[in-house]
Write an enzyme that holds these catalytic residues in place. Structure first.
Site, PDB file in Angstrom:
ATOM      1  N   HIS A   1       0.855  -1.193   0.000  1.00 41.00           N
ATOM      2  CA  HIS A   1       0.000   0.000   0.000  1.00 41.00           C
ATOM      3  C   HIS A   1       0.882   1.231   0.000  1.00 41.00           C
ATOM      4  CE1 HIS A   1      -3.055   2.930   1.293  1.00 41.00           C
ATOM      5  NE2 HIS A   1      -3.961   2.060   0.897  1.00 41.00           N
TER       6      HIS A   1
ATOM      7  N   ASP B   1      -7.781  -4.106  -0.609  1.00 42.17           N
ATOM      8  CA  ASP B   1      -8.351  -4.287  -1.950  1.00 42.17           C
ATOM      9  C   ASP B   1      -8.323  -5.750  -2.365  1.00 42.17           C
ATOM     10  OD1 ASP B   1      -8.811  -1.472  -2.465  1.00 42.17           O
ATOM     11  OD2 ASP B   1      -6.645  -1.286  -2.570  1.00 42.17           O
TER      12      ASP B   1
END
Length: 429
Positions: free
Chosen positions: A306, A364
């Site tokens: 991330h 995600d």
């Protein structure tokens, strides 16, 4: 740098700049008067080293893997609360009492219906329109249907607009989904909670009774909590920038929705699922892991690591548990994509390459798997993100409007084009 000021040497001029400290996190250097004192701007593409505002809402420490809503760890909110409680917290700054929550839930539940003319508005879209295109248009169109709550100088109208969007955006999202698959719209039901109501509007059909699965409802509620706000990201900054001009709140949230549509932002979970489809089967995983480790290969594992979190994404820990709860509840055992996902997860959490580079599965990765298992097509993933993030956008917009130091956003530039030159008649060019 010492005390409460910082000094910058520009040529033979020394500029004093105040240092401002927050309640937690890094301090900032106030450069508001830099241009007036030096004739220079700062240069910061992407604004990655620039604080655009002062905020009380969300705090992220990417190195430590911390996410706080109004000071409360995301893990505690997702484990013990529900989405509407989180909405109240983000909007009001405190967790509600039992009476406040009952009143808030009641008002949201009874504002979930949209104006009946909006059903005809939907008929103007092509039947194969992307649900996010429909969402951008329909949220923006709310200002035409609810123009009695667009005066941003009136606190009461701001409150009404905020409540309307939290209540009605899920209804619009469900309508966008139903429209995309050619099924009739399903009206909201006041006897159901927020997330159960949304699931019913998406998956019920008039021909048979629909019963909400509580495990799936709770899973989606957690997904909404985890996505409700994430500090000054691209879409939130878009909402604040649009709002700084005095635009009505529906237009601002539509602008944020448009920004969220980008694959580098809200489309990341859809990209993660497409990667799983590309890998295809567990047998192909070693080949793709090798490609991911090869610096000269353009292939990248989507859904791992991330930009903000250099440690494990705190939201991913909750989503990992939620994902497995959903898969167990649905008894999915023969889906090759989910087999690939489970094996990739195992490798990423045990392979030294992934551990060393901190390429942990992110939110995600897990949310894409979960939403697919629940029956949502990939075209709806970003729409669901928008449903969750609406409250964060509204809280940030409301905070900006009420900030006495707020002014219209106007980033500067480093101009590298032609200097002034004279116009030549067309025959002399």
């Amino acid at each position: 740098m010492s005390g409460n000021t910082s000094q910058l040497q520009v040529g033979d001029k020394t500029v004093d700049m105040a240092i401002k400290k927050g309640s937690v996190g890094p301090a900032v250097i106030d450069i508001a008067k830099l241009y007036a004192q030096t004739g220079m701007f700062t240069y910061d593409p992407g604004f990655t080293s620039t604080a655009s505002c002062e905020s009380h809402i969300t705090y992220i420490d990417g190195d430590k893997g911390v996410l706080l809503y109004r000071g409360y760890p995301i893990e505690q909110l997702a484990e013990h609360g529900d989405f509407l409680e989180t909405c109240y917290l983000l909007l009001e700054g405190e967790l509600p009492t039992a009476a406040q929550k009952a009143d808030f839930d009641y008002r949201i539940t009874r504002h979930t219906m949209v104006h009946e003319q909006m059903a005809r508005f939907f008929q103007g879209f092509r039947r194969d329109a992307h649900p996010m295109a429909v969402m951008v248009a329909s949220i923006g169109a709310m200002s035409a249907f609810y123009h009695d709550s667009t005066d941003i100088s009136d606190p009461h109208q701001r409150m009404i607009a905020s409540m309307r969007m939290i209540a009605k955006v899920p209804t619009l999202a469900a309508m966008a989904y139903k429209y995309s698959i050619g099924q009739p719209f399903v009206y909201p039901l006041n006897s159901l909670d927020y997330t159960s109501n949304f699931l019913r509007m998406c998956f019920a059909v008039p021909a048979e009774e629909y019963k909400v699965n509580p495990v799936l409802s709770r899973a989606l509620d957690r997904i909404f909590i985890l996505h409700a706000d994430h500090e000054q990201n691209a879409s939130t900054s878009t909402v604040r920038l649009a709002g700084s001009s005095g635009a009505n709140p529906f237009a601002c949230i539509a602008a944020g929705t448009a920004c969220l549509w980008g694959p580098a932002h809200g489309g990341a979970n859809e990209a993660a699922l497409k990667m799983l489809e590309e890998i295809g089967s567990v047998d192909n995983i070693p080949k793709y892991i090798a490609k991911a480790k090869d610096k000269n290969d353009p292939f990248r594992l989507m859904g791992f690591g991330h930009r903000v979190y250099k440690n494990y994404d705190p939201r991913a820990k909750i989503m990992q548990k939620t994902t497995h709860e959903v898969l167990n509840e649905l008894g999915i055992k023969d889906d090759p994509l989910l087999d690939v996902a489970v094996e990739l997860e195992r490798i990423a959490l045990s392979d030294e390459y992934f551990i060393e580079k901190k390429l942990y599965p992110n939110i995600d990765f897990y949310s894409g798997i979960t939403l697919k298992a629940m029956g949502f097509p990939t075209s709806m993933f970003t729409v669901l993100f928008a449903v969750a993030r609406t409250v964060g956008w509204i809280a940030q917009w409301k905070e900006m409007i009420e900030d006495p130091s707020q002014k219209i956003g106007r980033p500067r530039q480093l101009y590298t084009g032609s200097p002034q030159r004279d116009y030549l008649p067309i025959g002399r060019r």
